[in-house]
Design an enzyme around this catalytic site. Structure first.
Site, PDB file in Angstrom:
ATOM      1  N   GLU A  92       0.812  -1.208   0.000  1.00 13.26           N
ATOM      2  CA  GLU A  92       0.000   0.000   0.000  1.00 13.26           C
ATOM      3  C   GLU A  92       0.847   1.261   0.000  1.00 13.26           C
ATOM      4  O   GLU A  92       2.012   1.266   0.402  1.00 13.26           O
ATOM      5  CB  GLU A  92      -0.963   0.011   1.180  1.00 13.26           C
ATOM      6  CG  GLU A  92      -0.319   0.033   2.542  1.00 13.26           C
ATOM      7  CD  GLU A  92      -1.370   0.061   3.649  1.00 13.26           C
ATOM      8  OE1 GLU A  92      -1.648   1.153   4.162  1.00 13.26           O
ATOM      9  OE2 GLU A  92      -1.893  -1.008   3.993  1.00 13.26           O
ATOM     10  N   CYS A 116       7.216  -3.831  15.863  1.00 13.47           N
ATOM     11  CA  CYS A 116       6.751  -2.722  16.692  1.00 13.47           C
ATOM     12  C   CYS A 116       5.258  -2.924  16.960  1.00 13.47           C
ATOM     13  O   CYS A 116       4.465  -3.021  16.023  1.00 13.47           O
ATOM     14  CB  CYS A 116       6.980  -1.386  15.996  1.00 13.47           C
ATOM     15  SG  CYS A 116       8.706  -1.100  15.545  1.00 13.47           S
ATOM     16  N   CYS A 119       2.063  -0.824  15.491  1.00 10.67           N
ATOM     17  CA  CYS A 119       2.006  -0.638  14.039  1.00 10.67           C
ATOM     18  C   CYS A 119       1.322  -1.828  13.371  1.00 10.67           C
ATOM     19  O   CYS A 119       1.720  -2.985  13.576  1.00 10.67           O
ATOM     20  CB  CYS A 119       3.422  -0.476  13.481  1.00 10.67           C
ATOM     21  SG  CYS A 119       3.499  -0.310  11.686  1.00 10.67           S
ATOM     22  N   GLY A 159       7.144  -1.766   6.122  1.00  8.49           N
ATOM     23  CA  GLY A 159       8.530  -2.198   6.013  1.00  8.49           C
ATOM     24  C   GLY A 159       9.519  -1.282   6.701  1.00  8.49           C
ATOM     25  O   GLY A 159       9.240  -0.126   6.994  1.00  8.49           O
ATOM     26  N   GLU A 160      10.698  -1.833   6.964  1.00  7.26           N
ATOM     27  CA  GLU A 160      11.837  -1.106   7.513  1.00  7.26           C
ATOM     28  C   GLU A 160      12.841  -0.914   6.383  1.00  7.26           C
ATOM     29  O   GLU A 160      13.452  -1.873   5.908  1.00  7.26           O
ATOM     30  CB  GLU A 160      12.461  -1.907   8.666  1.00  7.26           C
ATOM     31  CG  GLU A 160      13.878  -1.525   9.052  1.00  7.26           C
ATOM     32  CD  GLU A 160      14.067  -0.050   9.405  1.00  7.26           C
ATOM     33  OE1 GLU A 160      14.936   0.595   8.791  1.00  7.26           O
ATOM     34  OE2 GLU A 160      13.334   0.457  10.277  1.00  7.26           O
ATOM     35  N   SER A 214      12.162   6.422  14.187  1.00 10.54           N
ATOM     36  CA  SER A 214      10.989   6.014  14.971  1.00 10.54           C
ATOM     37  C   SER A 214      11.468   5.733  16.389  1.00 10.54           C
ATOM     38  O   SER A 214      11.990   4.650  16.672  1.00 10.54           O
ATOM     39  CB  SER A 214      10.348   4.768  14.359  1.00 10.54           C
ATOM     40  OG  SER A 214       9.777   5.062  13.111  1.00 10.54           O
ATOM     41  N   LEU A 215      11.287   6.700  17.261  1.00 11.32           N
ATOM     42  CA  LEU A 215      11.822   6.595  18.626  1.00 11.32           C
ATOM     43  C   LEU A 215      10.747   6.078  19.593  1.00 11.32           C
ATOM     44  O   LEU A 215      10.898   5.031  20.202  1.00 11.32           O
ATOM     45  CB  LEU A 215      12.339   7.963  19.074  1.00 11.32           C
ATOM     46  CG  LEU A 215      13.195   7.971  20.330  1.00 11.32           C
ATOM     47  CD1 LEU A 215      14.470   7.166  20.130  1.00 11.32           C
ATOM     48  CD2 LEU A 215      13.517   9.402  20.744  1.00 11.32           C
ATOM     49  N   HIS A 216       9.689   6.859  19.791  1.00  8.42           N
ATOM     50  CA  HIS A 216       8.472   6.449  20.502  1.00  8.42           C
ATOM     51  C   HIS A 216       8.617   6.224  22.006  1.00  8.42           C
ATOM     52  O   HIS A 216       7.638   5.945  22.683  1.00  8.42           O
ATOM     53  CB  HIS A 216       7.843   5.221  19.856  1.00  8.42           C
ATOM     54  CG  HIS A 216       7.662   5.368  18.376  1.00  8.42           C
ATOM     55  ND1 HIS A 216       6.922   6.395  17.820  1.00  8.42           N
ATOM     56  CD2 HIS A 216       8.150   4.647  17.331  1.00  8.42           C
ATOM     57  CE1 HIS A 216       6.950   6.283  16.499  1.00  8.42           C
ATOM     58  NE2 HIS A 216       7.692   5.248  16.176  1.00  8.42           N
ATOM     59  N   ASN A 290      -2.651   5.680  16.397  1.00  7.63           N
ATOM     60  CA  ASN A 290      -3.857   5.178  15.745  1.00  7.63           C
ATOM     61  C   ASN A 290      -4.356   3.934  16.462  1.00  7.63           C
ATOM     62  O   ASN A 290      -3.557   3.105  16.907  1.00  7.63           O
ATOM     63  CB  ASN A 290      -3.572   4.819  14.281  1.00  7.63           C
ATOM     64  CG  ASN A 290      -3.400   6.044  13.411  1.00  7.63           C
ATOM     65  OD1 ASN A 290      -4.328   6.806  13.205  1.00  7.63           O
ATOM     66  ND2 ASN A 290      -2.195   6.234  12.905  1.00  7.63           N
ATOM     67  N   CYS A 333      -0.995   3.552   8.461  1.00 12.36           N
ATOM     68  CA  CYS A 333      -0.115   2.639   7.736  1.00 12.36           C
ATOM     69  C   CYS A 333      -0.435   1.178   8.039  1.00 12.36           C
ATOM     70  O   CYS A 333      -0.562   0.779   9.182  1.00 12.36           O
ATOM     71  CB  CYS A 333       1.329   2.944   8.126  1.00 12.36           C
ATOM     72  SG  CYS A 333       2.510   1.809   7.421  1.00 12.36           S
TER      73      CYS A 333
END
Length: 343
Positions: A92, A116, A119, A159-160, A214-216, A290, A333
């Protein structure tokens, strides 16, 4: 012998391929230009010989993504695409319209193995890597369908990117090439969950792309509970690599921080994050999380988000809250692809 995905070749590589099959190098440039003018088959390339077209058919494949599903937001024009690849794999992409131009968010893998747990892209794991041509094709197909030129690209879909490093680097080169998509490196953002060796490697390549981390979470203990990669690379290691990237490229780094109610959204979390980034050329992109059916995460209230942002600002840390795009089409995503697989 498997045929070569011709869209995954840089112009120089295609010129060398022409020499290898007994043709002049300039034929590679002609073919390359045809591809990025939107040619769907070798037969459309009218200024090359029938003999060369036959050689191309024998050695290369020129693929074309198929739009399986498209959702268009009635609110802001955001378009979400579910594409089918030649082998039936679903991926996508999202197109977003801003005042400064058209941005697309593309996938670099079908699924993701990083795990993660906030996600949707990681649910079901990694199906396979995408080729550079399949990444480029997402942009080309969106331009064709929407009738708009894409000016900015973010590698933030499924994806990474650093888990598919070689193909992503090839994608970056072709996307930037004058006869390719001609998108400046400074208009391309790559998002990674923090694979430290690859941060150093791309810094040394000298490509002035935008890097997003992407820390979070602002400490390893919390980060390990939501991001398995944190067991391999500590936050200190990531920050050290980021400072190196800034030194080598003079590019500001964006830190993505998903705000999860009751987990990482307290004043203390904000102060810890500010201390971590102090003195770095950095920006924080706050993302109210989300909702995902499989996870019990909720976004903080508007007041809590504003309070978090104020603390960062008072500490001298640039921060913005990500504007929600395509809220009426479930733009998060991985969710469209997930529904297509589960359906």
């Amino acid at each position: 012998m498997d045929k070569i995905d011709i869209k995954s070749l840089t112009e120089e590589q295609l010129r060398n391929e022409m020499i290898s099959i007994g043709e002049k190098a300039f034929r590679g440039t002609q073919i390359f230009q045809w591809i990025y003018k939107g040619a769907k088959s070798f037969s459309e390339m009218k200024n090359i010989t029938a003999e060369l077209r036959g050689k191309l058919e024998d050695k290369f494949v020129l693929r074309d993504l198929k739009i399986d599903k498209k959702l268009v937001s009635a609110i802001d024009g955001t378009r979400k695409y579910l594409f089918r690849l030649h082998d039936g794999t679903a991926i996508e992409s999202v197109m977003m319209i801003y005042k400064h131009g058209v941005s697309v968010c593309i996938s670099t893998q079908a699924g993701c193995r990083m795990g993660c747990n906030f996600c949707a892209s990681t649910i079901g794991g990694l199906e396979r890597n995408l080729t550079a041509g399949e990444m480029l094709d997402q942009i080309m197909k969106i331009q064709e369908d929407a009738g708009k030129r894409v000016s900015n690209v973010v590698l933030m879909g499924s994806g990474e990117p650093f888990d598919n490093f070689e193909e992503v680097i090839r994608f970056l080169h072709v996307a930037n090439e004058k006869n390719g998509l001609c998108i400046g490196y400074r208009h391309i953002t790559l998002s990674t969950c923090g694979i430290v060796p690859k941060i150093y490697e791309i810094a040394d390549m000298g490509m002035p792309i935008n890097l997003a981390i992407s820390l979070h979470a602002a400490n390893d203990e919390k980060r390990k509970t939501i991001m398995p990669i944190a067991n391999a690379y500590s936050i200190d290691e990531i920050i050290k690599a980021c400072r190196y990237f800034v030194e080598r490229t003079n590019r500001r780094i964006t830190f993505e921080y998903s705000l999860i109610k009751g987990f990482n959204d307290s004043p203390g979390d904000a102060k810890e994050l500010a201390g971590l980034l102090k003195g770095m050329l950095a920006h924080v992109n706050l993302i109210p999380v989300n909702s995902i059916e499989e996870r019990d995460y909720k976004k903080p209230s508007k007041d809590e988000i504003e309070a978090f942002t104020r603390i960062l600002a008072k500490s001298g840390i640039s921060a913005t809250v990500r504007r929600e795009m395509g809220s009426d089409i479930n733009g998060a995503c991985g969710q469209l692809r997930k529904s297509s697989i589960s359906g």
